[in-house]
Design an enzyme around this catalytic site. Sequence first.
Site, PDB file in Angstrom:
ATOM      1  N   TYR E 177      31.224  -9.975  26.695  1.00  0.00           N
ATOM      2  CA  TYR E 177      30.856  -9.124  25.562  1.00  0.00           C
ATOM      3  C   TYR E 177      29.694  -9.743  24.788  1.00  0.00           C
ATOM      4  O   TYR E 177      29.859 -10.788  24.156  1.00  0.00           O
ATOM      5  CB  TYR E 177      32.039  -8.974  24.597  1.00  0.00           C
ATOM      6  CG  TYR E 177      33.262  -8.303  25.166  1.00  0.00           C
ATOM      7  CD1 TYR E 177      33.198  -7.412  26.227  1.00  0.00           C
ATOM      8  CD2 TYR E 177      34.523  -8.561  24.610  1.00  0.00           C
ATOM      9  CE1 TYR E 177      34.342  -6.791  26.727  1.00  0.00           C
ATOM     10  CE2 TYR E 177      35.665  -7.947  25.095  1.00  0.00           C
ATOM     11  CZ  TYR E 177      35.561  -7.072  26.164  1.00  0.00           C
ATOM     12  OH  TYR E 177      36.693  -6.466  26.648  1.00  0.00           O
ATOM     13  N   LYS E 208      34.532  -8.036  33.396  1.00  0.00           N
ATOM     14  CA  LYS E 208      34.874  -6.827  32.653  1.00  0.00           C
ATOM     15  C   LYS E 208      33.792  -6.588  31.614  1.00  0.00           C
ATOM     16  O   LYS E 208      33.473  -7.499  30.832  1.00  0.00           O
ATOM     17  CB  LYS E 208      36.242  -7.006  31.978  1.00  0.00           C
ATOM     18  CG  LYS E 208      36.871  -5.720  31.478  1.00  0.00           C
ATOM     19  CD  LYS E 208      36.583  -5.511  30.009  1.00  0.00           C
ATOM     20  CE  LYS E 208      37.214  -4.229  29.484  1.00  0.00           C
ATOM     21  NZ  LYS E 208      36.898  -4.010  28.064  1.00  0.00           N
TER      22      LYS E 208
END
Lengths: 306, 306, 306, 306, 306
Positions: E177, E208
């Site tokens: 992220y 992810k």
Amino acid sequence: MPPAPDIRIPLDVPSEEQERYRENYRKITHGTGRLMLFAGDQKIEHLNDDFAGEGIHPDDADPEHLFRIASRGRVGVFATQLGLIARYGRDYPDVPYLVKLNSKTNLVGTSQSDPVSSELYHVRQAVDLRDRAGLSILGVGYTVYLGSEYEPLMLYQAAQIVNQAHRYGLITVLWMYPRGKAVKDERDPHLVAGAAGVAAAIGSDFAKVNPPKVGGSVDAALLREAVAAAGRTGVVCAGGSQASVPEFLQQLHDQIHVGGTVGNATGRNIHQRSLDEAVRFCNAISAITLDDAGVDEAMRIYGGGG
Amino acid sequence: MPPAPDIRIPLDVPSEEQERYRENYRKITHGTGRLMLFAGDQKIEHLNDDFAGEGIHPDDADPEHLFRIASRGRVGVFATQLGLIARYGRDYPDVPYLVKLNSKTNLVGTSQSDPVSSELYHVRQAVDLRDRAGLSILGVGYTVYLGSEYEPLMLYQAAQIVNQAHRYGLITVLWMYPRGKAVKDERDPHLVAGAAGVAAAIGSDFAKVNPPKVGGSVDAALLREAVAAAGRTGVVCAGGSQASVPEFLQQLHDQIHVGGTVGNATGRNIHQRSLDEAVRFCNAISAITLDDAGVDEAMRIYGGGG
Amino acid sequence: MPPAPDIRIPLDVPSEEQERYRENYRKITHGTGRLMLFAGDQKIEHLNDDFAGEGIHPDDADPEHLFRIASRGRVGVFATQLGLIARYGRDYPDVPYLVKLNSKTNLVGTSQSDPVSSELYHVRQAVDLRDRAGLSILGVGYTVYLGSEYEPLMLYQAAQIVNQAHRYGLITVLWMYPRGKAVKDERDPHLVAGAAGVAAAIGSDFAKVNPPKVGGSVDAALLREAVAAAGRTGVVCAGGSQASVPEFLQQLHDQIHVGGTVGNATGRNIHQRSLDEAVRFCNAISAITLDDAGVDEAMRIYGGGG
Amino acid sequence: MPPAPDIRIPLDVPSEEQERYRENYRKITHGTGRLMLFAGDQKIEHLNDDFAGEGIHPDDADPEHLFRIASRGRVGVFATQLGLIARYGRDYPDVPYLVKLNSKTNLVGTSQSDPVSSELYHVRQAVDLRDRAGLSILGVGYTVYLGSEYEPLMLYQAAQIVNQAHRYGLITVLWMYPRGKAVKDERDPHLVAGAAGVAAAIGSDFAKVNPPKVGGSVDAALLREAVAAAGRTGVVCAGGSQASVPEFLQQLHDQIHVGGTVGNATGRNIHQRSLDEAVRFCNAISAITLDDAGVDEAMRIYGGGG
Amino acid sequence: MPPAPDIRIPLDVPSEEQERYRENYRKITHGTGRLMLFAGDQKIEHLNDDFAGEGIHPDDADPEHLFRIASRGRVGVFATQLGLIARYGRDYPDVPYLVKLNSKTNLVGTSQSDPVSSELYHVRQAVDLRDRAGLSILGVGYTVYLGSEYEPLMLYQAAQIVNQAHRYGLITVLWMYPRGKAVKDERDPHLVAGAAGVAAAIGSDFAKVNPPKVGGSVDAALLREAVAAAGRTGVVCAGGSQASVPEFLQQLHDQIHVGGTVGNATGRNIHQRSLDEAVRFCNAISAITLDDAGVDEAMRIYGGGG
């Protein structure tokens, strides 16, 4: 007395320590699954504020007062720092101990710097004291200030401590306190529930939370969200710090029977009294916590009719 | 002479080191339970301020002056850094030493940054010096600045040092000083008591505190709260830094007999004198501390009539 | 030649390394107790400022120049970083080396941030190089910036390095520099004395200080306080960085005979010259330092009449 | 082809690893002492900026493109992160690898915070990959931002990495970049020379620097100060990032033959082309670097006539 | 069902763990190379926000809800903290687990301080739980906030975790992220691609990422750059957090078939439903992910017709 629960041993307790864990859990809860924790870590946390001053019995000036209470009163476990246990433990070998592994003083306030309380001792040192000195050290404790800028340090130490403690068959209690510049309302029930959930996520056996409040007043029902969020991690709660004895006992009773907590962590409210009164108050608390006594019965015990 | 107390060995001293701990305790207190600590850690703490300047005897310019005093005077223990002990110890093998494990200079003031004094040596290194060189190293010391933003580091190191030192049979002295932006009055008796209590909570044998003051003036009775808060941890205190000799000795006498302390930690007041006078002053202090002498008798010793 | 002093072996040198320590001390001081340290750590400390530019001989552009000087000139020890020694040492096996264990560049100034210079190598790595490559590594060095906000880190590393170095029979030199926002006058004689005293407290064999000044001018007598404060730790000093050769040698002579130092640490003043001149300057410095030569005799050596 | 140099093995290579070091040095320089380093660490250093966008061939979108080039082109060594090598190495076992041990993204700019790039992997992990997987890992690399407030961390890690790498027979390349609030002109020739000198002081085999500029324009002669300052540490240089192919090759030729460098480190200029063109460009660079080819010959190779 | 891919074992998996890695990879992807990750780390990441409140089914209040879903639904792996697994794992021995090694609360926002999430557990502790308790722990996960001022810490821990996990035959998933003061648009497709490329560079098996957006709206085709940048590292993606079930499933289908991802990581969208609905939703997601089902078929499964 509440029904004796099955003891679920967490999987990070290795097989060779499972019997010890089970026995420690049984002892610390008097076989009830409930916890009466007598908190005596304030000599660092609050310096001498809790031990001398108006309304504090002179007996409390001497650290040994804590040990006398823990020895004569009925407690699940007496929580304090390792150094104090090492100094007095020889004279109080039958007290069940929980080593509080971190502590900070109250000098630096949150307005100056976010709170940080770092390990003073490692789990291994508590285990050494247990194994070498033969003391009844049943568990370890640690405080986490969620929302502090130092949260990563404390979450790490807490997670490690639970994992290590279980490795040695010890029971764990985490004091879960939201605090810091980012925390607007430490007593918000939803936030308290979050804190209890964090203790569950890092695998603690018990989580100690402060009683949630809405609009400034406590209500035991507000604890239900935290109790649910904690799942199999037992939630214990402080009583009202300013309450009268019957109010305190009523709140404790409500926390358990309305809020769903499995016990209490009480310190000042016990040890600021004379030895005799402190012991009777301990016993009253334990009657509610461990025997499912009502408030009236607990008051009789407190009054000396126990 | 005060009655020889029972020696209570803390439980973090392993059984194989208990005899050594008992012997170290007996030696460091001359069998009295009282401590006369000759403090000589100022070469780092105060740079050369205490060793050269107006009113300081030229003898004090040479670091060996400290060893000469410790060797000829009557002291419980001489506290200084390990490096200095390693350099002079061969010539002063009979001095009882305490290794001061941390030190900082006085250059960075609290207005610039909160105080931090970190370990310079590990307990293990003091033990190595004891065991390899055969020196009489009886204990270790460490300073904690409570209320500093660096308190967590120092509390951790202090707790670890006490635990480790006991593991090797050594006696511990913690210098407990509230200091930092958060500390308004370092000499407040209640705060000094809190500091003494912290030393007890982390298990130190002795806590050195500065004499508390109210309204700017000392009063030995103000020490009672600290002595109570410290419990079985002995409180020792500095004398008045500016005092005349009789005032100094009177204050020391009062600290013990009014305040309840078990001794003193004195540095500059001793070593800033000529060797001869310093030795006599040491002996006067020791007479009060170790022999329960009165101030008049101590003054006679100081005057050379000892 | 000054009288060969007794060698006092510090007690943190274990018995099996005492003979090596004695031999290292004898070599590094040429049996005199005096130290002529050729400083060559500037490739990090000053980047390329000392090696290329106006007034710097082109010979100095090549790092090997340092080794050539150290090999042909008479020096007590050549101090530089381990990486450089590892790269050139095979061709200069007879040079006596001192591994400078920390270094920083001069890019970040004190007005931006307090100085911090951290260990680049551990003592163990210098010992490995000595033992595996058979180099004549006699000692290790380290710079401490007293009064920096990073003082605790550097004091800790310095104390550990001295203790570890002694464990392996190595001689230690600490560069003691007061520097940082808290330091008003780095050359204040009383402060320089304090810095020398700190080196003594942490057990170094030698302390390198900058020449103290009052009112902007140096005076060798100002060193006496530092020499006294250092006790058995030998004080060595840089010469004047801008001085002409005779001025430089006179200052060095004064430092030793008026100030009481036991030698010098000289870098740029040597290596910014051609190889031939640098060697002669080295030898002139060594004559004063190691042979108690006068300035005139040293000037003859510098002039090629040595 | 440049004459094969004697290989000088640094003394921190232990005797049992000297043959491996020699062989690694021979391979990485194709026996010439010159280094053609294909830099492929940009997936962290520049995120996806170098792999997708205007003017970048679509082949470059896939990380495997780097391995295909390294496998088919003529390179001294392909430098990238350990994770990528572990993922693709099985299919490219003949590529000579250099593990770039640290990397940072380009998100936090110097105006926000001084640059810090910390070790992602330890030398030991590169050695494990070499020894267990049988890959041809010849060396390790690390970037140092001199002048950053985090310089002490990076200097320490760099010095340790060189020492550790040599212990395992590996060749080292340090990317030496002055950068941070304290650095006014990263391309100043004197500062670049200082940076190259630091790499020498901590013992690296090669130092990669950016081409120095005066008044905004490069000139290969400006490299001479750096090459001198680096001594036996070989200086390699990036080509012009915006240059046309002939300009790039001319600059590289000048760097070697005018500036005295021993090679180049080239990344984007190679891999942003199609596989076929990238391989031809690699080979052109290698012809200049490893064979002392002229620019015309290199252009013929780039044009497919190699 | 997508064709079963060859399993490429990264080279940091030692030979004795390759069979385990292959089996773990096969299990976690149900032999398809695709990953359906059920994310249950929110008890720390979001405190109790995801477990109690409007629109959240009461079943979700109890942490055991997560285990019931993971046990009855079809998932590739259930990701949560080690403490929770240790507490409930004995009753859910057949669930495939991934230990999420770091977590932080959402209390300190990016406007106050750049995000930092530090390891709570070491890979070794997940391995111990696997080996001692016989749980099916297939992998470990870790979140990296690229662009945070704490990026160096997280990049280091992530790189180490991947390397260590592979050493024990475990599969790795990195949550990548971009976040912090330096990050203007966390969902920028080019930046998301950069983040996926970093995961590849440090060798993770899966990365992810959050779905990229341009102008505030998602488009599965925007994922293609990230999928390319990640190379052999599989990209998985969260579905739309606010989407209706058919929208969610359509987005997931598009991510795989348009964007090229190999799966999904879904948490709240599953567990905030009743147990029965959550299980059906799990199965619908798995049908798309693992069986290449279309959205209509998945909707039938969600509707109970599975």
